[in-house]
Design a protein around this motif. Structure first.
Motif, PDB file in Angstrom:
ATOM      1  N   ASP A 175       2.688 -10.015   8.369  1.00  0.00           N
ATOM      2  CA  ASP A 175       3.752  -9.602   9.279  1.00  0.00           C
ATOM      3  C   ASP A 175       3.851 -10.525  10.489  1.00  0.00           C
ATOM      4  N   VAL A 176       5.089 -10.815  10.894  1.00  0.00           N
ATOM      5  CA  VAL A 176       5.364 -11.420  12.199  1.00  0.00           C
ATOM      6  C   VAL A 176       5.833 -10.335  13.159  1.00  0.00           C
ATOM      7  N   ILE A 177       6.769  -9.497  12.683  1.00  0.00           N
ATOM      8  CA  ILE A 177       7.084  -8.240  13.351  1.00  0.00           C
ATOM      9  C   ILE A 177       6.836  -7.141  12.330  1.00  0.00           C
ATOM     10  N   ALA A 178       6.820  -5.902  12.781  1.00  0.00           N
ATOM     11  CA  ALA A 178       6.450  -4.784  11.916  1.00  0.00           C
ATOM     12  C   ALA A 178       7.261  -4.793  10.618  1.00  0.00           C
ATOM     13  N   GLY A 179       6.556  -4.781   9.485  1.00  0.00           N
ATOM     14  CA  GLY A 179       7.203  -4.686   8.187  1.00  0.00           C
ATOM     15  C   GLY A 179       7.862  -5.943   7.691  1.00  0.00           C
ATOM     16  N   SER A 180       7.465  -7.113   8.201  1.00  0.00           N
ATOM     17  CA  SER A 180       8.157  -8.354   7.817  1.00  0.00           C
ATOM     18  C   SER A 180       7.391  -9.184   6.790  1.00  0.00           C
ATOM     19  N   GLY A 181       6.174  -8.800   6.438  1.00  0.00           N
ATOM     20  CA  GLY A 181       5.378  -9.584   5.507  1.00  0.00           C
ATOM     21  C   GLY A 181       5.347  -8.987   4.106  1.00  0.00           C
ATOM     22  N   TYR A 182       4.279  -9.288   3.376  1.00  0.00           N
ATOM     23  CA  TYR A 182       4.151  -8.824   1.987  1.00  0.00           C
ATOM     24  C   TYR A 182       4.004  -7.314   1.929  1.00  0.00           C
ATOM     25  N   MET A 183       4.718  -6.710   1.000  1.00  0.00           N
ATOM     26  CA  MET A 183       4.593  -5.282   0.735  1.00  0.00           C
ATOM     27  C   MET A 183       4.114  -5.113  -0.696  1.00  0.00           C
ATOM     28  N   ALA A 184       2.913  -4.591  -0.861  1.00  0.00           N
ATOM     29  CA  ALA A 184       2.370  -4.323  -2.189  1.00  0.00           C
ATOM     30  C   ALA A 184       2.887  -2.971  -2.680  1.00  0.00           C
ATOM     31  N   PRO A 185       2.846  -2.725  -3.993  1.00  0.00           N
ATOM     32  CA  PRO A 185       3.191  -1.383  -4.485  1.00  0.00           C
ATOM     33  C   PRO A 185       2.360  -0.323  -3.754  1.00  0.00           C
ATOM     34  N   SER A 186       2.993   0.799  -3.416  1.00  0.00           N
ATOM     35  CA  SER A 186       2.337   1.842  -2.622  1.00  0.00           C
ATOM     36  C   SER A 186       2.546   3.195  -3.289  1.00  0.00           C
ATOM     37  N   SER A 187       1.915   4.208  -2.723  1.00  0.00           N
ATOM     38  CA  SER A 187       2.090   5.555  -3.272  1.00  0.00           C
ATOM     39  C   SER A 187       3.529   6.032  -3.106  1.00  0.00           C
ATOM     40  N   ILE A 188       4.219   5.565  -2.061  1.00  0.00           N
ATOM     41  CA  ILE A 188       5.607   5.961  -1.837  1.00  0.00           C
ATOM     42  C   ILE A 188       6.544   5.189  -2.757  1.00  0.00           C
ATOM     43  N   ASN A 189       6.312   3.875  -2.876  1.00  0.00           N
ATOM     44  CA  ASN A 189       7.147   3.017  -3.716  1.00  0.00           C
ATOM     45  C   ASN A 189       6.266   2.256  -4.711  1.00  0.00           C
ATOM     46  N   PRO A 190       5.736   2.946  -5.731  1.00  0.00           N
ATOM     47  CA  PRO A 190       4.760   2.322  -6.633  1.00  0.00           C
ATOM     48  C   PRO A 190       5.345   1.259  -7.563  1.00  0.00           C
ATOM     49  N   LEU A 191       6.667   1.219  -7.702  1.00  0.00           N
ATOM     50  CA  LEU A 191       7.292   0.274  -8.630  1.00  0.00           C
ATOM     51  C   LEU A 191       7.783  -0.992  -7.927  1.00  0.00           C
ATOM     52  N   TYR A 192       7.532  -1.081  -6.634  1.00  0.00           N
ATOM     53  CA  TYR A 192       8.183  -2.089  -5.795  1.00  0.00           C
ATOM     54  C   TYR A 192       7.155  -2.954  -5.078  1.00  0.00           C
TER      55      TYR A 192
END
Length: 301
Positions: free
Chosen positions: A69-86
């Protein structure tokens, strides 16, 4: 070409100055653009960029995690419990050649990949400026400037299997940006936008076009006139779905506020001025994903 049938996402011809543009911003908060200047963004460049994106999203997890991240939520997002397919990679700020080069270096991008991303980022930003200036004209505004507003892109990958059909690919949300230019997957659909009445409209793939979504900042900047469209991605078929979302965010140094021309006795100012980064942090920290953070900034009339 003007708007399509009443229940379809509006289609805007960028070679005209259509009155439909402002109506689309007000009634839908999104529209598809066609006939945009191919000398700015060609189908060839769009295709080359999509190939680069697929390659980067196929990198080993260890490399993708270098995209911080450079600002909140701007970097890599791994699959999560909320969005497991993404999963997604992000670049802030795509208008900065240094930021683009840093993004590419962290991912061990090849010279060709680096050159393609630089060309694409420059082209999409130029297209953004064309769109927002047409919006300004449609509202009767003079001398508005968005050139110094940072931009971000997010390259998205959805892993759809037979067992996930009917599941959300990404949760319902609004964008925290002013506007988003989306180059969607050419084959696999799933994007749905929420109409003002609360029902969903499917946005099917349409190669050679781009979709524009308006976010929370557009609602605030327009003094409540533009709709920040709620949208989601649903798994409707199997396969790997890839898209590129480019965001015009908000001013980095000035406060976000509606222009004086959009405020009068009949249309009093609806929101207190605020810093974009503070707004983004509020959304992320309190998980206010569908525009609820704007309600915190409403002025009591």
């Amino acid at each position: 070409m003007g708007t399509e049938a009443k229940d379809s996402v509006p289609v805007i011809n960028m070679q005209d100055f259509p009155g439909e543009l402002i109506r689309a911003c007000e009634e839908w908060g999104c529209f598809r653009i066609v006939n945009f200047d191919s000398s700015i963004l060609s189908e060839t460049l769009m295709s080359e960029m999509k190939e680069v994106v697929r390659s980067l999203l196929d990198l080993p997890m260890g490399i993708k995690k270098r995209n911080v991240d450079v600002i909140a939520g701007s970097g890599y997002m791994a699959p999560s419990s909320i969005n497991p397919l993404y999963e997604a990679l992000g670049l802030y700020d795509m208008t900065s050649s240094q930021a683009v080069n840093d993004f590419c270096s962290n991912l061990d991008a090849t010279p060709h990949q680096r050159a393609t991303i630089l060309r694409y980022a420059k082209a999409v930003n130029k297209l953004m400026m064309d769109i927002v200036h047409k919006m300004g004209e449609g509202l009767g505004l003079i001398d508005i400037s968005f050139e110094d507003w940072p931009c971000q892109f997010r390259i998205n990958k959805y892993h759809f299997t037979p067992g996930t059909i009917g599941s959300p690919g990404v949760q319902l949300h609004t964008d925290s940006s002013f506007l988003t230019i989306l180059q969607d997957d050419e084959i696999i659909g799933g994007l749905e936008v929420m109409k003002r009445g609360g029902t969903f409209e499917a946005v099917d793939p349409c190669p050679g076009t781009l979709l524009v979504n308006l976010g929370d900042i557009a609602t605030m900047w327009s003094n409540g006139r533009f709709l920040n469209v709620k949208h989601r991605v649903m798994c409707k078929e199997t396969g790997v779905r890839v898209s590129i979302a480019s965001f015009l965010l908000g001013p980095s140094d000035a406060l976000v506020e509606a222009p004086e021309e959009l405020v009068d006795l009949e249309h009093p100012r609806l929101y207190v001025p605020f810093a974009y980064k503070d707004y983004r942090s509020l959304r992320v920290s309190e998980k206010l994903h569908t525009g609820e953070a704007l309600h915190r900034l409403r002025i009591e009339l």
